[in-house]
Each structure stands twice: as structure tokens, then as C-alpha cells.
Design an enzyme around this catalytic site. Structure first.
Site, PDB file in Angstrom:
ATOM      1  N   ASP A  16       0.810  -1.221   0.000  1.00  0.00           N
ATOM      2  CA  ASP A  16       0.000   0.000   0.000  1.00  0.00           C
ATOM      3  C   ASP A  16       0.840   1.266   0.000  1.00  0.00           C
ATOM      4  O   ASP A  16       0.452   2.292   0.554  1.00  0.00           O
ATOM      5  CB  ASP A  16      -0.965   0.010   1.212  1.00  0.00           C
ATOM      6  N   LYS A  19       1.926   1.997  -5.193  1.00  0.00           N
ATOM      7  CA  LYS A  19       2.473   1.401  -6.424  1.00  0.00           C
ATOM      8  C   LYS A  19       1.591   1.690  -7.637  1.00  0.00           C
ATOM      9  O   LYS A  19       2.081   2.055  -8.705  1.00  0.00           O
ATOM     10  CB  LYS A  19       2.609  -0.125  -6.251  1.00  0.00           C
ATOM     11  N   GLY A  43      -4.532  -4.268  -3.785  1.00  0.00           N
ATOM     12  CA  GLY A  43      -5.504  -3.233  -4.114  1.00  0.00           C
ATOM     13  C   GLY A  43      -4.700  -2.006  -4.496  1.00  0.00           C
ATOM     14  O   GLY A  43      -4.065  -1.402  -3.644  1.00  0.00           O
ATOM     15  N   HIS A  44      -4.653  -1.709  -5.776  1.00  0.00           N
ATOM     16  CA  HIS A  44      -3.826  -0.612  -6.270  1.00  0.00           C
ATOM     17  C   HIS A  44      -4.730   0.514  -6.756  1.00  0.00           C
ATOM     18  O   HIS A  44      -5.509   0.336  -7.689  1.00  0.00           O
ATOM     19  CB  HIS A  44      -2.910  -1.105  -7.405  1.00  0.00           C
ATOM     20  N   GLN A 225       2.028  -6.223  -2.985  1.00  0.00           N
ATOM     21  CA  GLN A 225       2.458  -6.343  -1.595  1.00  0.00           C
ATOM     22  C   GLN A 225       3.775  -5.571  -1.394  1.00  0.00           C
ATOM     23  O   GLN A 225       3.998  -4.600  -2.085  1.00  0.00           O
ATOM     24  CB  GLN A 225       2.605  -7.821  -1.184  1.00  0.00           C
ATOM     25  N   GLY A 303     -10.994  -3.021   3.663  1.00  0.00           N
ATOM     26  CA  GLY A 303     -11.550  -1.912   4.440  1.00  0.00           C
ATOM     27  C   GLY A 303     -11.045  -1.874   5.875  1.00  0.00           C
ATOM     28  O   GLY A 303     -11.483  -1.036   6.669  1.00  0.00           O
ATOM     29  N   ARG A 304     -10.129  -2.782   6.234  1.00  0.00           N
ATOM     30  CA  ARG A 304      -9.619  -2.808   7.607  1.00  0.00           C
ATOM     31  C   ARG A 304      -8.787  -1.558   7.904  1.00  0.00           C
ATOM     32  O   ARG A 304      -8.178  -0.987   6.998  1.00  0.00           O
ATOM     33  CB  ARG A 304      -8.706  -4.023   7.812  1.00  0.00           C
TER      34      ARG A 304
END
Ligand code: GDP
Ligand code: IMO
Ligand code: MG
Length: 422
Positions: A16, A19, A43-44, A225, A303-304
Site C-alpha cells: 500500500d 504502487k 488493491g492498487h 504487496q 476496508g480494515r
């Protein structure tokens, strides 16, 4: 003709880092953009012209209409999630089929892999990894166990192969006493996703990429990652299951080490981690909450809440070494705009022992900090490095000196336009 190069853009902390944004910005300079590891655990986020997209399996070069994008052999792919992601892009007007190739050697994530992911996590009790629940660990495990299905399997006698693997998984779940699940709806979509994937070029991407390199074309390898989540060099066992590092580019795309050109290491002006595992710089106080709030540090996939802390030179130095980083990219400096003091973790300390080398056992270490003055200036509108406030320029210089690597790009906001070359 001179051979082309594969430049790697790698998250060098816990993911996160931004990237997606930078790959999107860099794409005009490349002929091909390729993902080499991971799957929909990624999730980019890409933001431009008032539009926002979150990509999971599709490379972030997809918005540049002229460029080929590749999902490489080192990736794992969930057909249902891929279909949802691709359809969203198609609805937004992007034509994918002519320029998104999927490796026949990439591995398929089955619905039962996701159930197994949950079952393994439940069995771990207190030592849960806090996975994204996307079936990543079980799929890579089966890849290593040589029992998995690959994208190329779609092309021949697929249904029988699928049923056989699913039956094996169901037995594994019974063995784990994990039987309270229902994949009926999910499986329907998944099988629809298989049909949808058939309409894409499923190719020998390693041969394609090497052909491009011979033609002098350049490839950008998009990491997923980060190094501290790498299966070999991360904070094991609190890691993902793929090779997220520069070495993973070679295995995950089928390119030789000498093809690698620049290695861009991307990090944030502070640190985050999502999921469980050691995180010496973690802040449990209002400063941590403030970083989370200003930086919108909530997982793009789950969503954490992301755990937040100051920048960690021990982790960064280790990642620079492991990856052979040639240039650094610093993101989200703007998130620290209002802080009076900026802290930097320069070492770890435990039981009177201090280290600047990443320890084998990362649990239980405390961060040792150096304090630097904050810039207390809004960076978001700045477009040239000459206009940086002095304290921000000093922060960059300090990091460059400590990390012995130049910071060549600085990002001061989520938009494509908020990217400054140094
Ligand atoms: P990735 O997984 O490495 O692609 O990163 P993510 O997309 O998961 O998380 C990065 C988040 O930060 C996204 O919401 C981006 O829109 C946002 N972002 C990227 N660069 C910047 C920046 O320089 N400043 C701010 N404030 N946000 C940024
Ligand atoms: P991008 O590409 C941040 C974390 C999970 C968990 C661990 C293992 O967006 O940077 P997994 O589902 O892979 O088995 O989970 O890894 N994780 C990520 N954290 N960004 C990611 O991807 C991540 N992908 C996995 O939270 O701790
Ligand atoms: Mg992300």
C-alpha cells in the site's frame, strides 16, 4: 539492436505504498506493464481526472490505451474477481482484450481455496496472519505441492479437472472440521468468470516478454504487496505467500536477471501495515490515529484499519539491500503536513540490545527514534522541488543520506498530477 530492459517498481515495506499510482504515471515511458506476483489480495488505487479505480489483478498500466499489460506466471488469479474488475473497466470505456494478456502458467484461485484460507486462519487461533481472505496462501501452497490448476488448464477438459480439485479441497475441509460453508452462488460466478477469461488472450507471456526485450522494448514490472510481506524475506509467518521482491520479477515473468534495469523502491513518508504481525514502529496513540485519518489508511481490499507509525529505516535499508534498489520513490509526504515533529526509526532495541540490521525474529523489538522538525506547510499544491519548504527538503536529504539511495520521485497527493520529479 540493444535489448530492452525490465524495470521493477516494488513496494519495499508492508504494501500500500502507492504502487498503482506510480505505475500509472510511469506507463507512458514503457511498452509493456506486467504483474509478476500476488493476486486479488492487492488493491492498487489510481486517481486521475476525477476518476478513481482500485485494481487487484489487472496491471496499473491499463489506462494507457497503447500499452500491452500482462498478468505474469508468478500471479494467482480468481476468475470471478477478475471478471468483476475487468467489466468495471470495460464499462468505463477501456477496451481490454487487445492489450491484456494472461499467462497460461498463472495459477487459478478456486472458491474452495478461499474457504481453505478462512479455515486455516480459524485453526491458527491467536496467531492468525490476518489474510485478505482471497485464497492466496492455499493457492500458492498447492502450486508448490504440484496439485494446483493453471490458467492453461481452462483450455482443455477443464470441468473434470475442476471437479477433481474441488473434491480434494472438500475432503481437506472435512479433515479440518470446517464444513459450515456454502459456495453455491460464488461457484456460479466463478465458472462464469472462467468462460469470461476464455475470451482473453491466454498466452505464453514469458516468450512474449522476451520477444519484446529482443526488439528493444522496455517492460515495467509492477510489484504487489511489499518486501516485508515476502515469503522468504518478510516477517514470516506474518507474510503473504509469493515472492514480492526483485528476484520474484525474474521467476514471476520468466526474464533473466541481466534483463533487470532500474529497481524503483517505493515507500511512504511514514509506515503502515494491515493484518497481524510485528510492527516495531506502530503507534497506538492519537498520533497513529491522526496519520490513519489524514492518510485514509483503510485497506483498499478489506476496508480494515491500517496500523500506522513513523518511517522505519531498519526495514527500508533491509529492503533496499534485498532488492538492489537503485532509486527511491517517496509517497504521501503531504499526510505529515500538520505534524510539528517527524520521527524516524533509526534502530530496533530489545533487552538492552540495539540493532540496525533486520533481526530474524522481529517480534518484541521497540523502535529507537530520531526527531526531525515538521514542515507544517501544505504540500499538495506544490509542483516543483524548488518550492518545497526547507524542513521537507531536509527530511528528503536525511533519508537519502541514511539510505544511501537517491529519492527521485516525491508524491504529494493521490492524483496523477501530484507527482514531482527530483
Ligand atoms: P498500492 O497498493 O501500493 O498501489 O497502494 P494503495 O492504493 O493500496 O494505497 C495508496 C493510497 O494512497 C491510495 O488511496 C492512493 O490514492 C493514495 N495516495 C497515493 N499517493 C499519495 C500521496 O502522495 N498522497 C496522498 N495523500 N495519498 C496518496
Ligand atoms: P498491495 O499490493 C497490504 C497482507 C495481509 C496479511 C498478509 C497475508 O495492495 O500493496 P494474504 O491475503 O496475502 O495471504 O495476506 O499480507 N497483504 C497486504 N497488505 N497491501 C497488500 O497488497 C497486501 N496483500 C496482502 O493483510 O497481513
Ligand atoms: Mg494496496
Amino acid at each position: 539492436m540493444e535489448r530492452g530492459k525490465v524495470d521493477a517498481l516494488l513496494g519495499i515495506v508492508f504494501g500500500d505504498e502507492g504502487k498503482g499510482k506510480v505505475v500509472d504515471v510511469f506507463t507512458p515511458k514503457y511498452d509493456v506493464v506486467a504483474r509478476f506476483a500476488g493476486g486479488p489480495n492487492a488493491g492498487h488505487t489510481i486517481i486521475f481526472e476525477g476518476k478513481k479505480f482500485v485494481l487487484r489483478s489487472i496491471p496499473s498500466g491499463i489506462f494507457d490505451e497503447g500499452k500491452l499489460n500482462i498478468i505474469g506466471n508468478g500471479c494467482v488469479i480468481a476468475p470471478d474477481l477478475f471478471m468483476a474488475e475487468a467489466k468495471e473497466l470495460e464499462t468505463a470505456g477501456y477496451d481490454l482484450r487487445s492489450r491484456l494478456h494472461i499467462s497460461k502458467r498463472a495459477h487459478l484461485i478456486l472458491p474452495t481455496h478461499r474457504v481453505l484460507d478462512r479455515a486455516y486462519e480459524a485453526a491458527k487461533g491467536k496467531s492468525k496472519v490476518g489474510t485478505t481472505g482471497k485464497g492466496i496462501g492455499p493457492t500458492y501452497s498447492e502450486k508448490a505441492a504440484r496439485t494446483s490448476l493453471r490458467v492453461g488448464d481452462i483450455l482443455e477438459n477443464f470441468q473434470a479437472k475442476y471437479e477433481a480439485l474441488k473434491a480434494r479441497h472438500e475432503q481437506m475441509l472435512r479433515d479440518l472440521n470446517y464444513t459450515d460453508y456454502d459456495i453455491t452462488e460464488e461457484e456460479k460466478l466463478w465458472l462464469e468468470g472462467i468462460e469470461y477469461m476464455r475470451t482473453f488472450p491466454l498466452t505464453d507471456t514469458e516468450i512474449e516478454i522476451n520477444k519484446y526485450l529482443r526488439e528493444g522494448k522496455n517492460v515495467l514490472a509492477e510489484g504487489a504487496q511489499g518486501t516485508m510481506l515476502d515469503i522468504d524475506h518478510g516477517t514470516y509467518p506474518y507474510v503473504s505467500s509469493s515472492s514480492t521482491i526483485c528476484g520474484g520479477v525474474c521467476t514471476g515473468l520468466g526474464v533473466a536477471p541481466l534483463s533487470i534495469g532500474e529497481v524503483f523502491g517505493i515507500f511512504k513518508a511514514y509506515s503502515t501495515r494491515v493484518g497481524a504481525g510485528p510492527f516495531p514502529v506502530e503507534l497506538f496513540d492519537e498520533t497513529g490515529d491522526k496519520i490513519r485519518e489524514i492518510g485514509h489508511e483503510y485497506g483498499a481490499v478489506t476496508g480494515r484499519n491500517r496500523r500506522c507509525g513513523w518511517v522505519d529505516l531498519v526495514a527500508l535499508k533491509y529492503a533496499i539491500m534485498i532488492n538492489g534498489v537503485t532509486q527511491l520513490i517517496m509517497m504521501k509526504g503531504d499526510v505529515l503536513d500538520t505534524f510539528e515533529t517527524i520521527r524516524v526509526c533509526v534502530a530496533y532495541e530489545k533487552d538492552g540490545v540495539t540493532t540496525t540490521d533486520m533481526p530474524y525474529e522481529t517480534e518484541g523489538w521497540k523502535a529507537v527514534y530520531k526527531d526531525l522538525p515538521g514542515w507544517q506547510t501544505d504540500l499538495t499544491g506544490i509542483t516543483r522541488k524548488e518550492d518545497f519548504p526547507e524542513a521537507f527538503a531536509s527530511y528528503i536529504k536525511y533519508l537519502e543520506k541514511e539510505l544511501e539511495t537517491p529519492i527521485t520521485i516525491v508524491s504529494v497527493g493521490p492524483d496523477r498530477a501530484q507527482t514531482i520529479e527530483m
